[in-house]
Design an enzyme around this catalytic site. Structure first.
Site, PDB file in Angstrom:
ATOM      1  N   ASN A 266       1.764  12.382   2.488  1.00 45.28           N
ATOM      2  CA  ASN A 266       2.508  12.026   1.273  1.00 45.28           C
ATOM      3  C   ASN A 266       3.610  13.029   0.980  1.00 45.28           C
ATOM      4  O   ASN A 266       4.660  12.678   0.423  1.00 45.28           O
ATOM      5  CB  ASN A 266       1.560  11.961   0.062  1.00 45.28           C
ATOM      6  CG  ASN A 266       2.312  11.818  -1.252  1.00 45.28           C
ATOM      7  OD1 ASN A 266       2.978  10.815  -1.490  1.00 45.28           O
ATOM      8  ND2 ASN A 266       2.262  12.852  -2.084  1.00 45.28           N
TER       9      ASN A 266
ATOM     10  N   ARG B 209       3.990   7.024  -7.232  1.00 46.57           N
ATOM     11  CA  ARG B 209       4.343   6.977  -5.809  1.00 46.57           C
ATOM     12  C   ARG B 209       5.594   7.779  -5.500  1.00 46.57           C
ATOM     13  O   ARG B 209       5.677   8.402  -4.437  1.00 46.57           O
ATOM     14  CB  ARG B 209       4.551   5.519  -5.372  1.00 46.57           C
ATOM     15  CG  ARG B 209       3.320   4.775  -4.891  1.00 46.57           C
ATOM     16  CD  ARG B 209       2.322   4.475  -6.023  1.00 46.57           C
ATOM     17  NE  ARG B 209       1.200   3.652  -5.590  1.00 46.57           N
ATOM     18  CZ  ARG B 209       1.082   2.356  -5.865  1.00 46.57           C
ATOM     19  NH1 ARG B 209       2.034   1.773  -6.597  1.00 46.57           N
ATOM     20  NH2 ARG B 209       0.039   1.662  -5.431  1.00 46.57           N
TER      21      ARG B 209
ATOM     22  N   ASP C 131       8.151  15.297  -2.206  1.00 46.92           N
ATOM     23  CA  ASP C 131       7.584  13.975  -1.988  1.00 46.92           C
ATOM     24  C   ASP C 131       8.357  13.198  -0.930  1.00 46.92           C
ATOM     25  O   ASP C 131       9.497  12.798  -1.147  1.00 46.92           O
ATOM     26  CB  ASP C 131       7.580  13.191  -3.309  1.00 46.92           C
ATOM     27  CG  ASP C 131       6.569  12.067  -3.301  1.00 46.92           C
ATOM     28  OD1 ASP C 131       6.951  10.908  -3.491  1.00 46.92           O
ATOM     29  OD2 ASP C 131       5.385  12.364  -3.037  1.00 46.92           O
TER      30      ASP C 131
ATOM     31  N   ARG D  58      -8.448  10.579   7.572  1.00 42.83           N
ATOM     32  CA  ARG D  58      -8.514  10.512   6.114  1.00 42.83           C
ATOM     33  C   ARG D  58      -7.059  10.530   5.653  1.00 42.83           C
ATOM     34  O   ARG D  58      -6.308  11.438   6.049  1.00 42.83           O
ATOM     35  CB  ARG D  58      -9.247  11.700   5.519  1.00 42.83           C
ATOM     36  CG  ARG D  58      -9.119  11.808   3.989  1.00 42.83           C
ATOM     37  CD  ARG D  58      -9.735  13.085   3.466  1.00 42.83           C
ATOM     38  NE  ARG D  58      -9.742  13.174   2.016  1.00 42.83           N
ATOM     39  CZ  ARG D  58      -8.837  13.833   1.293  1.00 42.83           C
ATOM     40  NH1 ARG D  58      -7.792  14.423   1.922  1.00 42.83           N
ATOM     41  NH2 ARG D  58      -8.941  13.883  -0.022  1.00 42.83           N
TER      42      ARG D  58
ATOM     43  N   ASP E 166      -4.867  11.509   2.903  1.00 45.82           N
ATOM     44  CA  ASP E 166      -4.880  12.279   1.663  1.00 45.82           C
ATOM     45  C   ASP E 166      -3.865  11.689   0.670  1.00 45.82           C
ATOM     46  O   ASP E 166      -2.786  11.236   1.075  1.00 45.82           O
ATOM     47  CB  ASP E 166      -4.495  13.723   1.995  1.00 45.82           C
ATOM     48  CG  ASP E 166      -4.318  14.580   0.770  1.00 45.82           C
ATOM     49  OD1 ASP E 166      -5.337  14.954   0.169  1.00 45.82           O
ATOM     50  OD2 ASP E 166      -3.148  14.839   0.397  1.00 45.82           O
TER      51      ASP E 166
ATOM     52  N   HIS F 180      -0.610   7.927  -3.852  1.00 45.79           N
ATOM     53  CA  HIS F 180       0.764   8.366  -4.109  1.00 45.79           C
ATOM     54  C   HIS F 180       1.756   7.808  -3.100  1.00 45.79           C
ATOM     55  O   HIS F 180       2.905   8.243  -3.048  1.00 45.79           O
ATOM     56  CB  HIS F 180       0.794   9.900  -4.141  1.00 45.79           C
ATOM     57  CG  HIS F 180      -0.079  10.448  -5.215  1.00 45.79           C
ATOM     58  ND1 HIS F 180       0.326  10.623  -6.515  1.00 45.79           N
ATOM     59  CD2 HIS F 180      -1.402  10.781  -5.198  1.00 45.79           C
ATOM     60  CE1 HIS F 180      -0.682  11.066  -7.248  1.00 45.79           C
ATOM     61  NE2 HIS F 180      -1.744  11.167  -6.478  1.00 45.79           N
TER      62      HIS F 180
ATOM     63  N   GLU G 126      -7.822   8.219   0.618  1.00 48.60           N
ATOM     64  CA  GLU G 126      -8.243   8.867  -0.619  1.00 48.60           C
ATOM     65  C   GLU G 126      -7.506   8.206  -1.775  1.00 48.60           C
ATOM     66  O   GLU G 126      -6.304   8.388  -1.959  1.00 48.60           O
ATOM     67  CB  GLU G 126      -7.935  10.362  -0.609  1.00 48.60           C
ATOM     68  CG  GLU G 126      -8.448  11.044  -1.863  1.00 48.60           C
ATOM     69  CD  GLU G 126      -7.668  12.280  -2.278  1.00 48.60           C
ATOM     70  OE1 GLU G 126      -6.504  12.420  -1.847  1.00 48.60           O
ATOM     71  OE2 GLU G 126      -8.224  13.103  -3.022  1.00 48.60           O
TER      72      GLU G 126
ATOM     73  N   ASN H  64     -17.016  16.088  -2.843  1.00 47.81           N
ATOM     74  CA  ASN H  64     -16.032  16.404  -1.802  1.00 47.81           C
ATOM     75  C   ASN H  64     -15.392  17.743  -2.096  1.00 47.81           C
ATOM     76  O   ASN H  64     -15.730  18.397  -3.102  1.00 47.81           O
ATOM     77  CB  ASN H  64     -15.009  15.280  -1.634  1.00 47.81           C
ATOM     78  CG  ASN H  64     -13.945  15.280  -2.743  1.00 47.81           C
ATOM     79  OD1 ASN H  64     -14.016  16.027  -3.699  1.00 47.81           O
ATOM     80  ND2 ASN H  64     -12.961  14.427  -2.582  1.00 47.81           N
TER      81      ASN H  64
HETATM   82  O1  LIG Z   1      -4.137  22.399 -10.444  1.00 42.50           O
HETATM   83  C1  LIG Z   1      -3.883  22.034  -9.311  1.00 42.50           C
HETATM   84  N1  LIG Z   1      -3.319  20.807  -9.028  1.00 42.50           N
HETATM   85  C2  LIG Z   1      -2.987  19.845 -10.075  1.00 42.50           C
HETATM   86  C3  LIG Z   1      -4.180  18.920 -10.363  1.00 42.50           C
HETATM   87  C4  LIG Z   1      -4.727  18.323  -9.056  1.00 42.50           C
HETATM   88  O2  LIG Z   1      -3.723  17.466  -8.493  1.00 42.50           O
HETATM   89  C5  LIG Z   1      -3.669  17.258  -7.119  1.00 42.50           C
HETATM   90  C6  LIG Z   1      -4.160  16.080  -6.565  1.00 42.50           C
HETATM   91  C7  LIG Z   1      -4.733  14.994  -7.335  1.00 42.50           C
HETATM   92  C8  LIG Z   1      -5.789  15.172  -8.238  1.00 42.50           C
HETATM   93  C9  LIG Z   1      -6.317  14.072  -8.919  1.00 42.50           C
HETATM   94  C10 LIG Z   1      -5.770  12.800  -8.731  1.00 42.50           C
HETATM   95  O3  LIG Z   1      -6.268  11.694  -9.388  1.00 42.50           O
HETATM   96  C11 LIG Z   1      -4.735  12.636  -7.816  1.00 42.50           C
HETATM   97  O4  LIG Z   1      -4.251  11.383  -7.612  1.00 42.50           O
HETATM   98  C12 LIG Z   1      -4.216  13.714  -7.117  1.00 42.50           C
HETATM   99  O5  LIG Z   1      -4.078  15.832  -5.209  1.00 42.50           O
HETATM  100  C13 LIG Z   1      -3.508  16.733  -4.369  1.00 42.50           C
HETATM  101  C14 LIG Z   1      -3.437  16.432  -3.012  1.00 42.50           C
HETATM  102  C15 LIG Z   1      -2.872  17.333  -2.135  1.00 42.50           C
HETATM  103  O6  LIG Z   1      -2.781  17.042  -0.815  1.00 42.50           O
HETATM  104  C16 LIG Z   1      -2.353  18.556  -2.586  1.00 42.50           C
HETATM  105  C17 LIG Z   1      -2.433  18.861  -3.944  1.00 42.50           C
HETATM  106  O7  LIG Z   1      -1.942  20.031  -4.385  1.00 42.50           O
HETATM  107  C18 LIG Z   1      -3.009  17.946  -4.861  1.00 42.50           C
HETATM  108  C19 LIG Z   1      -3.097  18.236  -6.283  1.00 42.50           C
HETATM  109  O8  LIG Z   1      -2.629  19.321  -6.735  1.00 42.50           O
HETATM  110  C20 LIG Z   1      -4.217  22.955  -8.123  1.00 42.50           C
HETATM  111  C21 LIG Z   1      -3.057  23.919  -7.855  1.00 42.50           C
HETATM  112  C22 LIG Z   1      -2.265  23.211  -6.767  1.00 42.50           C
HETATM  113  C23 LIG Z   1      -3.301  22.522  -5.900  1.00 42.50           C
HETATM  114  N2  LIG Z   1      -4.331  22.214  -6.898  1.00 42.50           N
HETATM  115  C24 LIG Z   1      -5.325  21.288  -6.724  1.00 42.50           C
HETATM  116  O9  LIG Z   1      -6.124  21.093  -7.625  1.00 42.50           O
HETATM  117  C25 LIG Z   1      -5.408  20.511  -5.444  1.00 42.50           C
HETATM  118  C26 LIG Z   1      -6.128  19.375  -5.477  1.00 42.50           C
HETATM  119  C27 LIG Z   1      -6.364  18.510  -4.304  1.00 42.50           C
HETATM  120  C28 LIG Z   1      -5.974  18.864  -3.003  1.00 42.50           C
HETATM  121  C29 LIG Z   1      -6.231  17.997  -1.949  1.00 42.50           C
HETATM  122  C30 LIG Z   1      -6.875  16.788  -2.180  1.00 42.50           C
HETATM  123  O10 LIG Z   1      -7.160  15.927  -1.155  1.00 42.50           O
HETATM  124  C31 LIG Z   1      -7.257  16.439  -3.495  1.00 42.50           C
HETATM  125  O11 LIG Z   1      -7.898  15.265  -3.688  1.00 42.50           O
HETATM  126  C32 LIG Z   1      -7.006  17.297  -4.532  1.00 42.50           C
HETATM  127 CA   LIG Z   2       4.636   9.931  -2.837  1.00 44.87          CA
END
Ligand SMILES: O=C(NCCCOc1c(-c2ccc(O)c(O)c2)oc2cc(O)cc(O)c2c1=O)[C@@H]1CCCN1C(=O)/C=C/c1ccc(O)c(O)c1
Ligand SMILES: [Ca+2]
Length: 482
Positions: free
Chosen positions: A100, A154, A163, A191, A193, A197, A230, A293
């Site tokens: 993404n 998206r 993006d 998977r 990821d 989006h 995901e 997870n």
């Molecule tokens: O507070 C954070 N992020 C904002 C809240 C979480 O949002 C993220 C989501 C997310 C959360 C909930 C949702 O409903 C959604 O559609 C997306 O997916 C991601 C996927 C990625 O490949 C890389 C990312 O940095 C994120 C991410 O920040 C911390 C700091 C940066 C990375 N991170 C994180 O918390 C990283 C989270 C993360 C990383 C990898 C994943 O596969 C994932 O599911 C979550």
């Molecule tokens: Ca996107």
């Protein structure tokens, strides 16, 4: 895209989060192959941004800087070696594909393989990508976009990550080339990821351009990669999982949320009698099922308090139910210990990942939890393999939190989440004989190290699970006879 192509008799995948390729290859040969595991989800193998500013957080691997196979887990040669050694012992490899986005502007601009980038220019020479390959105008997803605005979810940046525009032919080609290279090395699937989006239409084009699996790695000719997307959707958002199930499998986050509630006592186990789509879950064939997870075991991401290895008794109970029940394609989490939710894997002072130590009792050390090596868990992996494609029969419950059921004539399992003992004469559906309970112990020659269950000619047996026992379930199956 919904068939994992497991070797025959195998059924369960484990996410070896942040493991190195050499260690995974060894784990396939010394444990996962012999114990009947079907496959492994590995951490993203493509080069990611190095983020010392947050002391190498686990989420730096979700910020691609190129599609070169160089990360803290190893290089391309080690990757290819891992895939071949695991396939040779019947264990498939599934790649966490981050397609993404590219990086945020979180750290210095260097990657795990030395590639650089210029975030401000949207320039990633390691691919290469430039400005035209990203979505314009630049915007960042805000939390209320999830409810109102599917276009923004998206086309805008997820937490500041650049993006990509998967509608561009050039971007599609770069992504497809990356994924086809992995398929040529013998992987069984991906998977996807952050699938929520990306536009389903763009994903379909990308999936349909993927090659068939590599027949030199034991796959039947014409086999399509297994793809699980995901999509975090617990309801209330504009985007729904059903937009993605026509394409490929989808991660079913409700599965872990509801089982966590039930096994923590917030819902009676009796209600699991109709577990599946009647609970609002996706159709079984569309679902990648899991309890926790890498993201939600840290408390944020999808939904309330998810059971993890930190609550061992109810966690093992929920995992055992997941593996005993025929619903979905189950995935186990295998973690490293953490106190700080952004901490990355155990590492030395220069940032190299420290390998898990294997103790004499087969547990892991050096900060690795290795849930997949817990006897109660690997025993239920074997249970699921023996149960095969049987359904559920002979369900019993006490109208509260004691339940039991059979899988055809192959296996029997009982759970007690009440505060009083389960002590019943129940139908086990098994042939007469003496069986070792594979939860409280295991078969050791002609003896059982844990409970022994004697099944009569009528298939019935006296089943006992004390309220204060170490584990809350009992499981016996064809093959666990003493
Ligand atoms: O507070 C954070 N992020 C904002 C809240 C979480 O949002 C993220 C989501 C997310 C959360 C909930 C949702 O409903 C959604 O559609 C997306 O997916 C991601 C996927 C990625 O490949 C890389 C990312 O940095 C994120 C991410 O920040 C911390 C700091 C940066 C990375 N991170 C994180 O918390 C990283 C989270 C993360 C990383 C990898 C994943 O596969 C994932 O599911 C979550
Ligand atoms: Ca996107």
């Amino acid at each position: 895209y919904k068939d994992p192509h497991y070797a025959s008799g195998r059924s369960t995948m484990v996410h070896l989060f942040e493991w190195k390729w050499d260690d995974i290859a060894a784990e396939c040969e010394r444990f996962l192959g012999p114990r009947g595991y079907g496959g492994i989800q590995i951490s993203p193998p493509n080069e990611n941004l190095v983020i010392w500013a947050h002391n190498r957080p686990w989420w730096e691997r979700y910020q691609p800087i190129s599609y070169r196979l160089i990360t803290r887990s190893g290089n391309e040669q080690q990757f290819a070696n891992m895939v071949r050694r695991c396939n040779n012992v019947g264990v498939r490899i599934y790649v966490d594909a981050i397609i993404n986005h590219m990086t945020g502007t979180w750290g210095a601009n260097v990657g795990t393989g030395g590639s650089t980038a210029n975030f401000g220019e949207w320039s990633y020479p390691g691919v290469p990508y430039g400005r035209n390959d990203f979505n314009w105008p630049q915007c960042v997803i805000s939390s209320n976009d999830y409810g109102c605005c599917p276009d923004r979810v998206r086309n805008c940046e997820l937490s500041g990550l650049k993006d990509l525009n998967q509608g561009s032919e050039y971007v599609r080609q770069q992504i497809v080339n990356y994924m086809n290279h992995l398929i040529s090395l013998g992987v069984a699937g991906f998977r996807i990821d952050a699938a929520k989006h990306m536009w389903p239409g763009d994903l379909r084009v990308i999936y349909d351009r993927l090659q068939n699996l590599n027949t030199n790695h034991g796959f039947p000719s014409g086999a399509r990669p297994y793809i699980f997307q995901e999509v975090i959707d617990l309801g209330g958002e504009a985007i729904r999982r059903e937009e993605y199930t026509p394409l490929a499998a989808v991660t079913e986050f409700k599965f872990g949320l509801e089982l966590s509630r039930a096994f923590q006592g917030n819902n009676q186990l009796r209600w699991l009698v109709n577990w599946g789509p009647n609970w609002g879950l996706l159709a079984s064939n569309d679902a990648l099922a899991f309890i926790d997870n890498h993201d939600n075991q840290r408390g944020h991401g999808a939904g309330g308090n998810i059971l993890t290895h930190k609550q061992p008794k109810p966690y093992k109970g929920a995992i055992a139910f997941m593996l005993a029940h025929p619903y979905g394609k189950p995935q186990l989490m295998s973690s490293f210990s953490f106190h700080n939710t952004e901490a990355g894997p155990p590492m030395d002072s220069s940032g190299n990942i420290i390998s898990p130590a294997i103790n004499s009792d087969n547990s892991c050390g050096n900060g690795w939890v290795c849930e997949h090596r817990w006897r109660q868990i690997y025993s239920m992996v074997a249970f699921r393999n023996v149960a095969g494609n049987t359904g559920i029969n002979d369900w019993w419950d006490n109208a509260s939190n004691q339940i039991a059921f059979c899988r055809g004539g192959q296996g029997f399992v009982a759970f007690n989440n009440d505060h009083w003992d389960l002590n019943q004469n129940l139908q086990t559906c098994l042939p007469a004989g003496r069986y070792c309970d594979v939860i409280s112990g295991q078969k050791n020659g002609n003896n059982c190290t844990g409970k022994t269950v004697t099944v009569g000619n009528d298939g019935r047996a006296s089943i006992y699970v004390g309220a204060n026992e170490y584990d809350m379930m009992l499981a016996i199956h064809v093959g666990s006879e003493s």
